[in-house]
Scaffold this active site. Sequence first.
Site, short mmCIF file in Angstrom:
data_model
loop_
_atom_site.label_atom_id
_atom_site.label_comp_id
_atom_site.label_asym_id
_atom_site.label_seq_id
_atom_site.Cartn_x
_atom_site.Cartn_y
_atom_site.Cartn_z
N CYS A 175 0.82 -1.21 0.00
CA CYS A 175 0.00 0.00 0.00
C CYS A 175 0.86 1.26 0.00
O CYS A 175 1.66 1.47 0.92
CB CYS A 175 -0.92 -0.01 1.22
SG CYS A 175 -1.83 1.52 1.45
N LYS A 202 -10.56 -8.60 5.92
CA LYS A 202 -10.13 -7.83 7.08
C LYS A 202 -10.72 -8.38 8.37
O LYS A 202 -11.89 -8.76 8.42
CB LYS A 202 -10.56 -6.37 6.90
CG LYS A 202 -9.97 -5.72 5.66
CD LYS A 202 -10.72 -4.45 5.27
CE LYS A 202 -10.27 -3.97 3.91
NZ LYS A 202 -11.10 -2.86 3.41
N SER A 228 -3.46 8.41 5.97
CA SER A 228 -2.00 8.58 5.92
C SER A 228 -1.57 10.01 6.19
O SER A 228 -0.61 10.25 6.94
CB SER A 228 -1.47 8.11 4.57
OG SER A 228 -2.01 8.88 3.50
#
Length: 381
Positions: A175, A202, A228
């Site tokens: 990622c 997940k 992020s």
Amino acid sequence: MVRCCCGPGCSQRDTVAARRNNITFHRLPMKNSVKLEKWVNAIRRQDQKNGEPWTPTENSYICSAHFTQDCFDLTGQTVRLRDHAVPSVFQNGKQKKTSAIHIKCLASSCQENACLPYPIIYLQDHLYHLPSNAAEKRLRNQKIPLSTAEQEFNSTSWFPELKPGQLRLYCHRLCPYSHRTKLVLEHKKIRYQPLNINLKSKPDWFLEKNPCGLVPVLERDDKIIYESLVCNDYLDDVCPVPPLQSTDPYLRARDKMMIGQFDKDIKMALNLNLNECQKAEIKQKLVNHLQTFGKVLEQRGDYFGGDQVGLLDFNLWPWFERFEALEDFTETLKGFTNNFPTTLTSWKSRMLLQPAVQLTMSNLQPYTEFIRRFLTENKNG
């Protein structure tokens, strides 16, 4: 030039894997003839060509695996050898395996600003592997937990205990957004535990931490941060040394606007359902971004942070590291790297020398396969 260990039979090189295993490299004491003689006698290496005693040079290094733990001074920001240190760990001319040294790498100012007060332990994060390999399945069936850095946690995985005060990064090896936060963590030498999440399966306990189901996510005690850009802002606030953002509010806001719009256009470029007109429009937008970034660099210096690397540099880098791989199969990005302004090309060369970039650099082939499969499944689904 990559530093290599001069120990007889030792194949250690100053690579990402070596640093992850806390292997450090130390130059031989060429300016201290007495100490140098002790080291050379201890190493007992011979010249392979003529069998005569080996003569070290200014570029001769020996790795930390050849020293006992009492040889190291771990009180500062870098690992140093004590004055009495002499290499002594050898076995039949081959490197003797020793336990990894826990290295304290945080500046005192970071410790005063909520960085974590326990010895650094960098878990070995293997280069990208695709989810659920046979060995991992076998171990799961036996209920033997893998290390959190090796395992990819999915919907059947139990929650690994999080110790008080420990910083954990929920991420994914492939990622680019996780990559951003790893860059800042490594640059600031913040101690953390990476925990890889299977993005197609997940765990429920991960979705409780971030209902959006996205990585990266930072967690420490009862604090959870995700997205992020938010994670990186948070890390720069709680551990401000070295600083990564300007003190000028306008410049900080401008950087956020630039990276925000760039991210949106990159996501659009990766959409396989775009028609030809949309592809041309998005590609032109990205080229315009490149021109803007180039002009900003001309004004600021070597980096977007000026003379030193800054937050915008790290937020942009994961995409620039991946562009060559992405343009191989994404029509919107074909030939994109040919449009780099000279300033950006030079910036990319400088970024490749950054320790944090070298520590987090990945094998792009698995990423290419992963993103191709991900986008194709989304298109068909």
